[in-house]
Design an enzyme around this catalytic site. Structure first.
Site, PDB file in Angstrom:
ATOM      1  N   THR A 103       0.528  -0.996  -0.101  1.00 24.41           N
ATOM      2  CA  THR A 103       0.019   0.047   0.086  1.00 24.41           C
ATOM      3  C   THR A 103       0.809   1.162   0.061  1.00 24.41           C
ATOM      4  O   THR A 103       1.525   1.578   0.952  1.00 24.41           O
ATOM      5  CB  THR A 103      -0.980  -0.024   1.196  1.00 24.41           C
ATOM      6  OG1 THR A 103      -1.807  -1.195   1.055  1.00 24.41           O
ATOM      7  CG2 THR A 103      -1.627   1.141   1.217  1.00 24.41           C
ATOM      8  N   GLY A 104       0.675   2.018  -0.922  1.00 26.32           N
ATOM      9  CA  GLY A 104       1.383   3.435  -1.017  1.00 26.32           C
ATOM     10  C   GLY A 104       2.950   3.203  -1.060  1.00 26.32           C
ATOM     11  O   GLY A 104       3.210   4.103  -0.366  1.00 26.32           O
ATOM     12  N   CYS A 105       3.519   2.182  -1.210  1.00 20.59           N
ATOM     13  CA  CYS A 105       4.843   2.372  -1.088  1.00 20.59           C
ATOM     14  C   CYS A 105       5.491   3.297  -2.073  1.00 20.59           C
ATOM     15  O   CYS A 105       5.522   2.893  -3.348  1.00 20.59           O
ATOM     16  CB  CYS A 105       5.530   0.710  -1.227  1.00 20.59           C
ATOM     17  SG  CYS A 105       7.387   0.706  -0.911  1.00 20.59           S
ATOM     18  N   GLY A 106       6.282   4.273  -1.625  1.00 16.64           N
ATOM     19  CA  GLY A 106       6.840   5.282  -2.549  1.00 16.64           C
ATOM     20  C   GLY A 106       7.849   4.662  -3.184  1.00 16.64           C
ATOM     21  O   GLY A 106       8.517   5.410  -4.192  1.00 16.64           O
ATOM     22  N   CYS A 134       9.015   1.115  -3.612  1.00 21.57           N
ATOM     23  CA  CYS A 134       8.888  -0.129  -4.241  1.00 21.57           C
ATOM     24  C   CYS A 134       8.951  -0.146  -5.756  1.00 21.57           C
ATOM     25  O   CYS A 134       8.449   0.517  -6.387  1.00 21.57           O
ATOM     26  CB  CYS A 134       7.802  -0.925  -3.725  1.00 21.57           C
ATOM     27  SG  CYS A 134       7.212  -1.148  -1.988  1.00 21.57           S
TER      28      CYS A 134
END
Length: 298
Positions: A111-114, A116
């Site tokens: 979720t929302g990993c900036g 990855c």
């Protein structure tokens, strides 16, 4: 349209026993950001304000430089193998389209990993954009901004499971709030909204309900905001990045005060002794073993 929230059955276990019931929880779906027919990234996100998300993400990722480089934007919901998803399709101008094709990558992460899926460390820790001089804010104004954010978090009030990013100005109060299961997504949605509204960010404060990592500083810098205020603490790399970008980073913002980590000259107080300390705007060493790198303002 995909629902933003759902009612989920649950068992509440307390000291008085077990009670069956329901809880409202936020939806989380894959959202593909598509530039000129090619998928640039896939993020897990809350299915709301997705055009804002597409614009903000494209700007903070450096795919576009301003709104004029987007010729068209649309969203398309779909279902694959019983699972819902969304494509945010952006059609870019000629030069931007060519650049986006060169940089295209496929990203599928939590979720929302900036960061990855980023292909190199150089991209992950790229220098943040330098911000302008901006304006200063009083401690009272910062406190008012944080206080205004809490009651405006409608989705979090319903679910207790999402982050928020907001923009506040002294003259107008709370301008906009965006919420998402991912903190990076919430900030991208806020950036996209402000850019689409044509609102300059130098005169206001970006507010976050989450911790401050390097990506949150980078995105704030791309927006051009000079003051970032968060309710949680920053990482050491976020502090160094804010210092280099010229951003005033305020964190651990609570009802009884806050902590200023970088460029404290933009924080004004009525206490002359405190103000003198804040004016000592020297470059900190950011020694992670020291606790003297912040100024606490009550």
């Amino acid at each position: 349209m995909i629902p933003v929230v759902r009612r989920a059955p649950r068992l509440a276990v307390t000291g008085d026993g077990v009670v069956a019931g329901e809880r409202t929880i936020p939806e989380e779906v894959p959202v593909a950001i598509v530039h000129n027919g090619s998928t640039y990234a896939v993020m897990m996100a809350t299915p709301a304000d997705l055009e804002d998300f597409g614009v903000g993400f494209s700007l903070t990722e450096g795919v576009i430089r301003d709104l004029s480089e987007i010729e068209q934007i649309e969203t398309l919901s779909f279902e694959k193998e019983g699972l819902p998803g969304v494509e945010v399709r952006l059609w870019l101008s000629g030069e931007r389209a060519a650049d986006a094709a060169d940089r295209r990558r496929r990203l599928a992460g939590p979720t929302g990993c900036g960061l990855c899926g980023v292909e190199s460390l150089e991209i992950a820790v790229r220098p943040a954009r330098q911000v302008g001089a901006g304006r200063a804010f009083t401690g009272t104004q910062i406190a008012r901004a944080i206080a205004a954010l809490r009651p405006a978090q409608a989705l979090n009030r319903e679910t207790r499971a999402v982050h928020a990013a907001a923009f506040w100005e002294p003259e107008a109060g709370l301008i906009a709030v965006r919420e998402d299961v991912g903190r990076h997504n919430a900030l991208d949605k806020l950036v996209g909204h402000l850019v689409r509204e044509g609102r300059a960010a130098e005169g206001g404060i970006v507010l976050l309900t989450s911790r401050v990592s390097i990506e949150m500083v980078q995105k704030t810098a791309m927006l051009g905001a000079v003051v970032l205020v968060a309710v949680s603490a920053p990482t050491a790399l976020a502090v160094r990045t804010a210092e280099a970008a010229g951003i005033t980073l305020v964190a651990v913002a609570r009802d009884d005060g806050f902590e200023v980590f970088t460029h404290p000259h933009r924080v004004l107080t009525d206490d002359s002794q405190t103000q003198d300390r804040l004016k000592q705007d020297t470059t900190p060493t950011h020694d992670t073993q020291s606790t003297d790198q912040t100024a606490h303002v009550a």
